[in-house]
Design an enzyme around this catalytic site. Sequence first.
Site, mmCIF file in Angstrom:
data_model
loop_
_atom_site.group_PDB
_atom_site.id
_atom_site.type_symbol
_atom_site.label_atom_id
_atom_site.label_comp_id
_atom_site.label_asym_id
_atom_site.label_seq_id
_atom_site.Cartn_x
_atom_site.Cartn_y
_atom_site.Cartn_z
ATOM 1 N N ASP A 168 0.826 -1.204 0.000
ATOM 2 C CA ASP A 168 0.000 0.000 0.000
ATOM 3 C C ASP A 168 0.862 1.257 0.000
ATOM 4 O O ASP A 168 2.087 1.209 0.153
ATOM 5 C CB ASP A 168 -1.004 -0.011 1.160
ATOM 6 N N LYS A 169 0.207 2.383 -0.173
ATOM 7 C CA LYS A 169 0.898 3.664 -0.343
ATOM 8 C C LYS A 169 1.816 3.985 0.832
ATOM 9 O O LYS A 169 2.876 4.592 0.664
ATOM 10 C CB LYS A 169 -0.149 4.773 -0.516
#
Length: 228
Positions: A104-105
Site C-alpha cells: 500500500d501507499k
Amino acid sequence: MPRLDQLLSSLGYGSRREVADFVKSGRVRRAGEVLKKADTKVEPEDITLDGETLEAPHGLLAMLHKPLGHVCTHSDGEGPTIYELLPPRWMARKPAVTSIGRLDKDTSGLILITDLGPLVHQFTSPKAEVEKIYEVTVDRELDPALVATFASGSVMLRGEDRPCLPAQLEITAPLTARLTLMEGRYHQVRRMFASQGWHVEKLHRSRFGPYTLDDLAPSQWRMLELPV
C-alpha cells in the site's frame, strides 16, 4: 522462431513500423551481421540493437525498492505509481509489466515486477506459501505475549471467517518487531496488529520469498534471473 519485427515490438522497442526503420538504418544485427529484412525469423539471443543484446527476451523479473507514497496500480489519479520508477520500455512490452502482489501507499520495501503471468501466480497463490518478512513500528510498547498469539494460528481479522496462518513475530525493540508471514491477505500486517490493539505506524517489507533488498536504495530496481 519469432519474426524480428514481432520480437522487438513485443519487447517494447517500438512498433513494427519503427522496427522496420531500425532495420533499414542498419541498427539490428544477428551474430554481428546486419539484418536487412524486418520479417526475418530469428533467435532472440542472436540479436543486437545498436550493439546491445535484447533485454529479457524470454520474460522479465526485477525487484523494486518501493518508496513511501507510491501506489502499485496502473490507474491514474491515486498518486505517483511504482511504474513511473521503471524504464518506460517495460510498459510497452506485450504484456506490460505488473507487480507481483501489492504494497500500500504507506508501506515501503521489496516488490517484484514481471511480465510473466505464471510467475505472478507462482508467487501469489495461497498454496505457494511464499515467505515474506516485514519490519514493523507500532504506537505503543509491544507485549511479549504477542509472539505466542501470532504463532498460534488463531488470529482472526475483522470481516473474515478463517484465522491467519501461524506467523513468526520477533520483538526487536519496545516499539519495533519483525514479522514473517506465509500468506498475503489484504493489509494483513496492519490488520493483525490492529486485532490485538496496536496501530502500525511504519511498515517495510525486507524480504519476499528468496529475495532481499540488501543495499538497493529506495526507488531503485534490479534485474533478477528467472527462476528455474
